[in-house]
Design an enzyme around this catalytic site. Structure first.
Site, PDB file in Angstrom:
ATOM      1  N   CYS A  41       0.853  -1.185   0.000  1.00 40.54           N
ATOM      2  CA  CYS A  41       0.000   0.000   0.000  1.00 40.54           C
ATOM      3  C   CYS A  41       0.892   1.239   0.000  1.00 40.54           C
ATOM      4  CB  CYS A  41      -0.901  -0.013   1.227  1.00 40.54           C
ATOM      5  SG  CYS A  41      -1.828   1.526   1.464  1.00 40.54           S
ATOM      6  N   ASP A  48      -0.694  -5.773   0.246  1.00 44.45           N
ATOM      7  CA  ASP A  48      -1.990  -6.071  -0.363  1.00 44.45           C
ATOM      8  C   ASP A  48      -1.802  -7.315  -1.216  1.00 44.45           C
ATOM      9  OD1 ASP A  48      -3.590  -3.892   0.570  1.00 44.45           O
ATOM     10  OD2 ASP A  48      -2.596  -2.569  -0.866  1.00 44.45           O
TER      11      ASP A  48
END
Length: 125
Positions: A41, A48
């Site tokens: 991120c 992620d």
């Protein structure tokens, strides 16, 4: 740095050796699923995770499967949003493959009670 890490860091998906000639004239669809996508991120640095699905009807070129695997792994060291990673994957592969049709779906694992799916389809551009 281990040899696998070095290969990922130095990998260039735009190198022509990663694309092979398509010897078939007919329309046929290739489905590739990459369930271990990871990027960081850009705001928090948290990882992620996603499943990337690539579907395409080739024209004159095919992508080598090892090349797509390593390309997807290059994102693990990068801080990039869901939307930007999906669009970059689509744009890079579409430019290099020049397919008759292509779709990329990025299905991100929920984080913080949010589930994101991004779909880019060349027939809708």
């Amino acid at each position: 740095m281990k040899y696998g890490e070095k290969e990922i860091v130095e990998f260039d998906i735009n190198n022509s050796e990663h694309y092979w000639p398509n010897n078939n004239e007919k329309n046929y669809k290739i489905d590739i699923e990459l369930p271990e996508f990871m990027a960081k991120c850009p705001r928090s640095g948290y990882p992620d995770f996603a499943t990337i699905k690539l579907e395409y009807i080739p024209n004159k070129k095919l992508i080598e499967l090892k090349a797509i695997k390593i390309y997807i792994n290059t994102f693990m060291y990068r801080e990039i949003s869901h939307e930007n990673s999906a669009n970059e994957i689509f744009d890079t592969l579409y430019k290099n493959l020049e397919p008759r049709w292509m779709k990329v779906t990025a299905d991100f694992k929920p984080r913080g009670n949010v589930h994101t799916v991004i779909e880019i389809d060349s027939s809708k551009m």
